[in-house]
Design a protein around this motif. Structure first.
Motif, PDB file in Angstrom:
ATOM      1  N   LYS A 109       6.732   0.556   3.318  1.00 21.13           N
ATOM      2  CA  LYS A 109       7.674   0.071   2.300  1.00 21.13           C
ATOM      3  C   LYS A 109       8.264  -1.231   2.760  1.00 21.13           C
ATOM      4  CE  LYS A 109      12.079   1.618   0.103  1.00 21.13           C
ATOM      5  NZ  LYS A 109      13.333   2.630   0.205  1.00 21.13           N
ATOM      6  N   ALA A 110       8.717  -1.520   3.977  1.00 22.14           N
ATOM      7  CA  ALA A 110       9.330  -2.813   4.326  1.00 22.14           C
ATOM      8  C   ALA A 110       8.028  -3.939   4.056  1.00 22.14           C
ATOM      9  CB  ALA A 110       9.731  -2.775   5.808  1.00 22.14           C
ATOM     10  N   LEU A 111       7.012  -3.547   4.305  1.00 24.42           N
ATOM     11  CA  LEU A 111       5.960  -4.534   4.048  1.00 24.42           C
ATOM     12  C   LEU A 111       5.903  -4.892   2.562  1.00 24.42           C
ATOM     13  CD1 LEU A 111       2.921  -3.633   6.524  1.00 24.42           C
ATOM     14  CD2 LEU A 111       4.375  -5.631   6.616  1.00 24.42           C
ATOM     15  N   GLU A 112       5.727  -3.672   1.835  1.00 24.00           N
ATOM     16  CA  GLU A 112       5.695  -4.009   0.277  1.00 24.00           C
ATOM     17  C   GLU A 112       6.794  -4.852  -0.316  1.00 24.00           C
ATOM     18  OE1 GLU A 112       5.769  -0.033  -1.222  1.00 24.00           O
ATOM     19  OE2 GLU A 112       3.503   0.229  -0.665  1.00 24.00           O
ATOM     20  N   GLU A 113       8.207  -4.957   0.330  1.00 22.12           N
ATOM     21  CA  GLU A 113       8.980  -5.776  -0.052  1.00 22.12           C
ATOM     22  C   GLU A 113       9.032  -7.114   0.464  1.00 22.12           C
ATOM     23  OE1 GLU A 113      12.084  -3.003   0.939  1.00 22.12           O
ATOM     24  OE2 GLU A 113      11.993  -1.759  -0.779  1.00 22.12           O
ATOM     25  N   ALA A 114       8.356  -7.190   1.608  1.00 25.17           N
ATOM     26  CA  ALA A 114       8.285  -8.448   1.989  1.00 25.17           C
ATOM     27  C   ALA A 114       7.483  -9.540   1.536  1.00 25.17           C
ATOM     28  CB  ALA A 114       7.969  -8.289   3.758  1.00 25.17           C
ATOM     29  N   ASP A 115       7.869 -10.790   1.775  1.00 26.12           N
ATOM     30  CA  ASP A 115       7.174 -12.082   1.203  1.00 26.12           C
ATOM     31  C   ASP A 115       6.283 -12.469   2.522  1.00 26.12           C
ATOM     32  OD1 ASP A 115       5.852 -13.818   0.108  1.00 26.12           O
ATOM     33  OD2 ASP A 115       7.762 -15.246  -0.348  1.00 26.12           O
TER      34      ASP A 115
ATOM     35  N   ALA B 106      -2.426   2.713   9.015  1.00 26.06           N
ATOM     36  CA  ALA B 106      -1.432   2.176   8.032  1.00 26.06           C
ATOM     37  C   ALA B 106      -1.161   0.726   7.827  1.00 26.06           C
ATOM     38  CB  ALA B 106       0.023   3.015   8.264  1.00 26.06           C
ATOM     39  N   ILE B 107      -1.101   0.124   9.103  1.00 26.08           N
ATOM     40  CA  ILE B 107      -0.912  -1.150   9.110  1.00 26.08           C
ATOM     41  C   ILE B 107      -2.134  -2.026   8.481  1.00 26.08           C
ATOM     42  CG2 ILE B 107      -0.740  -3.294  10.398  1.00 26.08           C
ATOM     43  CD1 ILE B 107       0.990  -1.612  12.602  1.00 26.08           C
ATOM     44  N   TRP B 108      -3.389  -1.582   8.991  1.00 21.15           N
ATOM     45  CA  TRP B 108      -4.488  -2.466   8.364  1.00 21.15           C
ATOM     46  C   TRP B 108      -4.813  -2.120   6.774  1.00 21.15           C
ATOM     47  CZ3 TRP B 108      -6.790  -6.277  10.217  1.00 21.15           C
ATOM     48  CH2 TRP B 108      -6.860  -6.479  11.810  1.00 21.15           C
ATOM     49  N   SER B 109      -4.461  -0.903   6.570  1.00 20.51           N
ATOM     50  CA  SER B 109      -4.394  -0.757   5.143  1.00 20.51           C
ATOM     51  C   SER B 109      -3.458  -1.425   4.370  1.00 20.51           C
ATOM     52  CB  SER B 109      -4.363   1.030   4.829  1.00 20.51           C
ATOM     53  OG  SER B 109      -5.391   1.482   5.336  1.00 20.51           O
ATOM     54  N   ALA B 110      -2.201  -1.383   4.496  1.00 17.98           N
ATOM     55  CA  ALA B 110      -1.191  -1.893   3.933  1.00 17.98           C
ATOM     56  C   ALA B 110      -1.398  -3.659   3.805  1.00 17.98           C
ATOM     57  CB  ALA B 110       0.125  -1.804   4.473  1.00 17.98           C
ATOM     58  N   LEU B 111      -2.104  -3.992   4.910  1.00 18.60           N
ATOM     59  CA  LEU B 111      -2.404  -5.347   4.638  1.00 18.60           C
ATOM     60  C   LEU B 111      -3.669  -5.811   4.028  1.00 18.60           C
ATOM     61  CD1 LEU B 111      -1.317  -6.461   8.405  1.00 18.60           C
ATOM     62  CD2 LEU B 111      -0.158  -6.819   6.036  1.00 18.60           C
ATOM     63  N   GLY B 112      -4.315  -4.692   3.485  1.00 17.70           N
ATOM     64  CA  GLY B 112      -5.701  -5.170   2.612  1.00 17.70           C
ATOM     65  C   GLY B 112      -6.862  -5.095   3.209  1.00 17.70           C
ATOM     66  N   ASP B 113      -7.010  -4.436   4.304  1.00 16.48           N
ATOM     67  CA  ASP B 113      -8.305  -4.225   4.794  1.00 16.48           C
ATOM     68  C   ASP B 113      -9.241  -3.513   4.134  1.00 16.48           C
ATOM     69  OD1 ASP B 113     -10.330  -4.253   7.088  1.00 16.48           O
ATOM     70  OD2 ASP B 113      -9.820  -2.194   7.576  1.00 16.48           O
TER      71      ASP B 113
ATOM     72  N   MET C 228       1.012  -1.266  -0.072  1.00 18.67           N
ATOM     73  CA  MET C 228      -0.078   0.001  -0.058  1.00 18.67           C
ATOM     74  C   MET C 228       1.004   1.162  -0.059  1.00 18.67           C
ATOM     75  SD  MET C 228      -1.470   2.381   2.032  1.00 18.67           S
ATOM     76  CE  MET C 228      -0.728   2.102   3.426  1.00 18.67           C
ATOM     77  N   PRO C 229       0.816   1.722  -1.051  1.00 16.54           N
ATOM     78  CA  PRO C 229       1.677   3.165  -1.215  1.00 16.54           C
ATOM     79  C   PRO C 229       1.204   4.413  -0.437  1.00 16.54           C
ATOM     80  CG  PRO C 229       0.385   2.946  -3.058  1.00 16.54           C
ATOM     81  CD  PRO C 229       0.136   1.949  -2.216  1.00 16.54           C
ATOM     82  N   MET C 230       2.047   4.941   0.378  1.00 18.49           N
ATOM     83  CA  MET C 230       1.712   6.204   1.313  1.00 18.49           C
ATOM     84  C   MET C 230       1.628   7.295   0.245  1.00 18.49           C
ATOM     85  SD  MET C 230       1.565   5.430   4.514  1.00 18.49           S
ATOM     86  CE  MET C 230       1.982   6.183   5.707  1.00 18.49           C
TER      87      MET C 230
ATOM     88  N   ALA D 281       4.242  -6.690  10.916  1.00 16.56           N
ATOM     89  CA  ALA D 281       3.997  -5.166  10.511  1.00 16.56           C
ATOM     90  C   ALA D 281       4.408  -4.226  11.745  1.00 16.56           C
ATOM     91  CB  ALA D 281       2.674  -4.539  10.135  1.00 16.56           C
ATOM     92  N   VAL D 282       3.901  -4.737  12.983  1.00 17.86           N
ATOM     93  CA  VAL D 282       4.272  -3.949  14.111  1.00 17.86           C
ATOM     94  C   VAL D 282       5.754  -4.046  14.589  1.00 17.86           C
ATOM     95  CG1 VAL D 282       4.018  -4.040  16.695  1.00 17.86           C
ATOM     96  CG2 VAL D 282       1.896  -4.623  15.289  1.00 17.86           C
ATOM     97  N   TRP D 283       6.279  -5.210  14.263  1.00 21.81           N
ATOM     98  CA  TRP D 283       7.612  -5.305  14.474  1.00 21.81           C
ATOM     99  C   TRP D 283       8.494  -4.460  13.444  1.00 21.81           C
ATOM    100  CZ3 TRP D 283      11.443  -6.038  17.659  1.00 21.81           C
ATOM    101  CH2 TRP D 283      12.651  -6.384  17.373  1.00 21.81           C
ATOM    102  N   LEU D 284       8.005  -4.419  12.005  1.00 21.59           N
ATOM    103  CA  LEU D 284       8.686  -3.598  11.157  1.00 21.59           C
ATOM    104  C   LEU D 284       8.866  -2.010  11.622  1.00 21.59           C
ATOM    105  CD1 LEU D 284       7.604  -5.207   7.715  1.00 21.59           C
ATOM    106  CD2 LEU D 284       9.791  -5.320   8.968  1.00 21.59           C
ATOM    107  N   ARG D 285       7.610  -1.776  12.229  1.00 19.11           N
ATOM    108  CA  ARG D 285       7.430  -0.317  12.615  1.00 19.11           C
ATOM    109  C   ARG D 285       8.467   0.026  13.631  1.00 19.11           C
ATOM    110  NH1 ARG D 285       7.580   3.833  13.857  1.00 19.11           N
ATOM    111  NH2 ARG D 285       6.058   5.632  13.806  1.00 19.11           N
TER     112      ARG D 285
END
Length: 237
Positions: A71-77, A129-136, A1-3, A90-94
């Motif tokens: 950004k880290a979430l977008e690059e993670a598998d 940001a976390i929920w949106s990045a994960l597709g909520d 999810m792009p900011m 996501a929380v840990w990456l933050r």
């Protein structure tokens, strides 16, 4: 999810110059003056970019952490992860996106009574940001409950992390796992109420009222301040 909100380059330049001073002086006037001097940004331009001085720099630092996390979430598998593990990751990456002492100083700043509402808003934006990045893709009352519960999880996790002296922050990682389990239990409890006929009948009126609650207008728009543009993905309800 792009900011979609692009950071102000002048504010970012001031922030970069400020970080070396935050450890010693906190997010105070001295830090702001040093940042202006070190960055060679004119005082007039600095006041335009950060009219509240270091308060605006501290808020910008928090938002930078959100961007780095996304950004880290977008690059993670994440394909092999359970959804609860994606949230925990996501929380840990933050946490990894920021300096612990800068965060400690920031918490002191935003615990001041006149700045506490802004600190709460920043926590909410991180959860969003976390929920949106994960597709909520929730657009009803669940939009609020998910972010409210995750805001609480993130706030308590930061407090734990600031005092964690375990090797590799293993205790913090375990704490995150426990708290995310709490979130998922809450989501499962909501689903159980909906699936249980007796409970559904009991809560028919409250549910009818809650069904009228909608996510803020502009939640899916990038031009509305305070909202995220959600990517197409899994609905975590």
């Amino acid at each position: 999810m792009p900011m979609t909100a692009y950071p102000d380059p002048t504010l970012e330049k001031l922030l970069d110059a400020a970080l070396i001073h935050v450890v010693f002086d906190g997010w105070g006037p001295e830090t702001f003056r040093a940042a202006v001097a070190d960055s060679e940004v004119s005082e007039a331009l600095a006041k335009v970019a950060a009219p509240r001085g270091s308060v605006d720099l501290a808020a910008a630092y928090h938002k930078r952490g959100d961007r780095e996390m996304v950004k880290a979430l977008e690059e993670a598998d994440l394909s092999d992860m359970r959804f609860r593990d994606r949230i925990a990751h996501a929380v840990w990456l933050r946490l990894q996106a920021v300096d612990r002492e800068a965060v400690r100083r920031g918490m002191s700043l935003f615990s001041l009574p006149h700045l506490a509402p802004e600190g709460t808003r920043l926590l909410w934006e991180t959860a969003d940001a976390i929920w949106s990045a994960l597709g909520d893709s929730s657009e009803d009352v669940n939009w609020y409950t998910k972010r409210a519960t995750l805001s609480g999880v993130f706030a308590s996790t930061v407090l734990f992390w600031l005092g964690d002296d375990s090797d590799g922050f293993t205790d913090t990682k375990a704490f995150i796992d426990r708290r995310i389990d709490n979130v998922m239990q809450f989501e499962k409890a909501k689903a159980s109420v909906r699936e249980n006929k007796a409970l559904s009948a009991m809560f028919a009126l409250p549910n009818a009222m809650l069904s009228m609650v909608k996510a803020p207008a502009g939640t899916r728009r990038g031009d509305v301040p305070g909202t995220q543009t959600a990517s197409q993905g899994e609905n975590a309800e």
